[in-house]
Design an enzyme around this catalytic site. Structure first.
Site, PDB file in Angstrom:
ATOM      1  N   MET A  35      -5.560   8.644  10.856  1.00 49.41           N
ATOM      2  CA  MET A  35      -6.021   8.976   9.487  1.00 49.41           C
ATOM      3  C   MET A  35      -7.150  10.076  10.331  1.00 49.41           C
ATOM      4  O   MET A  35      -8.367  10.054  10.386  1.00 49.41           O
ATOM      5  CB  MET A  35      -6.929   7.944   9.221  1.00 49.41           C
ATOM      6  N   ASP A  85       0.917  -1.479  -0.102  1.00 46.54           N
ATOM      7  CA  ASP A  85      -0.070   0.055  -0.132  1.00 46.54           C
ATOM      8  C   ASP A  85       1.207   1.280   0.150  1.00 46.54           C
ATOM      9  O   ASP A  85       2.183   1.289   0.210  1.00 46.54           O
ATOM     10  CB  ASP A  85      -1.261   0.065   1.475  1.00 46.54           C
ATOM     11  N   LYS A  89      -2.387   3.638  -5.354  1.00 48.95           N
ATOM     12  CA  LYS A  89      -1.710   4.091  -6.114  1.00 48.95           C
ATOM     13  C   LYS A  89      -2.553   5.240  -5.929  1.00 48.95           C
ATOM     14  O   LYS A  89      -4.023   4.958  -6.399  1.00 48.95           O
ATOM     15  CB  LYS A  89      -1.020   3.900  -6.984  1.00 48.95           C
TER      16      LYS A  89
HETATM   17  N1  SAH Z   1      -1.830  -0.341   9.815  1.00 54.46           N
HETATM   18  C1  SAH Z   1      -1.168   1.275   9.502  1.00 54.46           C
HETATM   19  C2  SAH Z   1      -2.328   2.230   9.543  1.00 54.46           C
HETATM   20  C3  SAH Z   1      -3.351   1.925   9.010  1.00 54.46           C
HETATM   21  S1  SAH Z   1      -4.337   3.393   8.310  1.00 54.46           S
HETATM   22  C4  SAH Z   1      -0.383   0.707  11.427  1.00 54.46           C
HETATM   23  O1  SAH Z   1      -0.669  -0.392  12.145  1.00 54.46           O
HETATM   24  O2  SAH Z   1       0.282   1.767  11.197  1.00 54.46           O
HETATM   25  C5  SAH Z   1      -3.219   4.652   8.183  1.00 54.46           C
HETATM   26  C6  SAH Z   1      -2.736   5.988   8.557  1.00 54.46           C
HETATM   27  O3  SAH Z   1      -2.155   5.092   9.808  1.00 54.46           O
HETATM   28  C7  SAH Z   1      -2.141   7.331   8.647  1.00 54.46           C
HETATM   29  O4  SAH Z   1      -3.528   8.528   8.440  1.00 54.46           O
HETATM   30  C8  SAH Z   1      -1.252   7.792  10.117  1.00 54.46           C
HETATM   31  O5  SAH Z   1      -2.506   7.540  11.071  1.00 54.46           O
HETATM   32  C9  SAH Z   1      -1.182   6.057  10.178  1.00 54.46           C
HETATM   33  N2  SAH Z   1       0.474   5.978   9.697  1.00 54.46           N
HETATM   34  C10 SAH Z   1       0.700   5.298   9.447  1.00 54.46           C
HETATM   35  N3  SAH Z   1       2.377   5.146   9.195  1.00 54.46           N
HETATM   36  C11 SAH Z   1       2.519   5.978   9.867  1.00 54.46           C
HETATM   37  C12 SAH Z   1       4.034   6.846  10.442  1.00 54.46           C
HETATM   38  N4  SAH Z   1       4.715   6.652  10.246  1.00 54.46           N
HETATM   39  N5  SAH Z   1       3.691   7.980  11.182  1.00 54.46           N
HETATM   40  C13 SAH Z   1       2.411   8.496  11.562  1.00 54.46           C
HETATM   41  N6  SAH Z   1       1.996   8.197  11.146  1.00 54.46           N
HETATM   42  C14 SAH Z   1       1.624   6.768  10.702  1.00 54.46           C
END
Ligand code: SAH
Length: 465
Positions: free
Chosen positions: A384, A249, A271
């Site tokens: 998010m 993703d 994408k």
């Molecule tokens: N499965 C992922 C979350 C997916 S939802 C997890 O466990 O982290 C996507 C959201 O995750 C983004 O909108 C943001 O809020 C958060 N996120 C993912 N990677 C991030 C990062 N490196 N730094 C801050 N927030 C992050």
């Protein structure tokens, strides 16, 4: 990449070197490992060079290098350790058409000699474009220690067997055979029976692999963590190493995709920009299509696949298609974010539970959810949440949350461009708008950066403010 690494075939080609001192010796020791024809120009050559000349390992001309001396040479080394002389010889050699290296003069060199780990025919070249010779040496030492001395022998024997092993169908089965040889059966046979043992093992191993039925397709749902490749689990690395297809993703960083097996097909399922992103159904079909063909599919998701990753829908689709699967957990954004501010997600006496929320779903929150969250000491990691910040603020204040409740926004957690914004419920929408965060960002409700570390974050705050 200013310098492109290649491996040059030097058999039968001329290599010319001007110089007879220490620098010349160091280069010659390396060059003598090649099959090139070496000519050295030196008025007073070191004794070793004389010996090599007597042994017929190189040609020695006891005079200064002159015009035409590097004609038809592939490589020229200016190793007189004298800038004026090096400039003279390198200009002449360049005119003769040779690629030129001036020892200890990166800027005027057309190529550089890397640090080399030699397990011939396996050779590893390490270059830092002159930025950090110390680093190159450290990497070399590390690899020297890690790669068995017998690796070269295994590779040589293996190479001679390649044609025979080609009766295995191309792709996974052939790869499995070679992986087995290099990483388990080969080294074992080498320890027990030397080179002859290794040769015999190849026959046995091939018979075994020919009799083994083809592996079936499989889907690994793998957490890629928050972005720093070092936050991948060992299992995630292994899955990437074995993948035929990686479907990832948008959150997965290029550094992590680099770690996928070189032959793996990378598919970006998140994408955006050119038209709408793939629908969930299209992604499910894509995963199934590849796995049904027998591929080892890695479905690579940012963070932990079980956190806001629509994992269950994908598992159900895969399972429905009769394909085997497993999940490899990853470090979720909440864990990486609290780590970056030196806080815990739970703390004795403050909060015994923590909520993982998505900004989207909070729009459907019931009153009692808001009331619970608004209580002092509550901690929530809001995924998010950027777009809903104002809405969330309004509801929380309406349900009695203190306006001074700390909120920390961590953008690009664990990545080189990580930013931390420490604010309050009151200030959140304003500070967020000013910050102009464009990367993925996590909102930590109820947490401020640890006081002792606050100074560390002042800069980030000012940057963001
Ligand atoms: N499965 C992922 C979350 C997916 S939802 C997890 O466990 O982290 C996507 C959201 O995750 C983004 O909108 C943001 O809020 C958060 N996120 C993912 N990677 C991030 C990062 N490196 N730094 C801050 N927030 C992050």
């Amino acid at each position: 990449m200013k310098h492109f690494p290649i491996f040059l075939a030097l058999e039968g080609r001329r290599i010319v070197l001007s110089g007879g001192g220490d620098a010349a010796l160091a280069k010659l020791r390396l060059l003598l490992k090649t099959r090139g024809h070496i000519t050295v120009f030196a008025r007073s050559p070191a004794p070793e060079i004389e010996t090599w000349a007597t042994e017929g390992r190189l040609t020695l001309a006891r005079r200064a290098f002159g015009p035409g001396d590097a004609l038809c040479a592939a490589l020229f080394y200016a190793a007189d350790e004298n800038p004026v002389e090096d400039a003279r010889t390198s200009a002449l050699a360049r005119a003769d058409g040779a690629l030129v290296n001036i020892v200890d003069n990166l800027a005027d060199s057309q190529f550089i000699t890397p640090a080399i780990v030699d397990r011939d025919p396996v050779t590893i070249a390490i270059g830092t474009e002159g930025a950090a010779p110390v680093l190159a040496r450290a990497i070399k030492a590390d690899l020297e220690a890690r790669l068995p001395a017998t690796l070269g022998t295994l590779a040589r024997i293996g190479k001679a067997f390649r044609k025979v092993a080609d009766i295995l169908p191309m792709g996974r089965r052939r790869r499995d055979f070679w992986a087995d040889f290099y990483f388990s059966a080969g080294p074992r046979a080498m320890d027990q029976g030397g080179e002859d043992g290794v040769r015999q093992t190849l026959d046995t191993l091939l018979a075994h692999h020919l009799a083994t039925p083809e592996r079936e397709g499989h889907v690994a749902f793998v957490g890629a963590g928050p972005g720093d490749p070092e936050l991948l689990t060992l299992k995630a690395r292994k899955a990437l190493d074995a993948a035929d297809v990686v479907i990832h993703d948008r959150l997965v960083t290029p550094e992590i995709l680099e770690l996928a097996r070189r032959e793996a097909t990378l598919i970006d399922a998140g994408k955006e920009g050119f038209g709408p992103s793939m629908s969930q159904d299209e992604i499910n079909q894509l995963i199934i299509r590849h796995a049904a063909k027998g591929a080892q599919v890695v479905r690579l998701k940012g963070g932990d696949p079980t956190v806001f990753g629509r994992l269950d829908e994908e598992i159900e689709a895969v399972q429905g298609a009769g394909i085997s699967w497993h999940v490899v957990p990853g470090i979720t954004a909440a864990s990486a974010s609290v780590a970056s501010i030196g806080q815990s997600l739970t703390k004795r006496g403050r909060n015994a539970s923590v909520r993982l929320l998505t900004g989207h779903d909070m729009k459907g929150f019931a009153d009692h959810d808001w009331r619970t969250l608004a209580r002092p000491g509550e901690v929530a990691a809001i995924y998010m949440g950027k777009k809903s910040a104002r809405f969330i603020q309004g509801r929380l204040i309406m349900h009695g949350a203190e306006r001074t409740t700390p909120i920390t926004l961590v953008e690009n957690a664990s990545r080189p461009d990580q930013r931390v914004l420490s604010t309050t419920l009151e200030q959140l929408p304003l500070d967020l708008a000013n910050a102009g965060a464009t990367g993925p960002a996590l909102m930590l409700f109820g947490l401020a950066p640890r006081a002792a570390q606050a100074a560390l974050f002042d800069n980030a705050e000012q940057e963001l403010a």
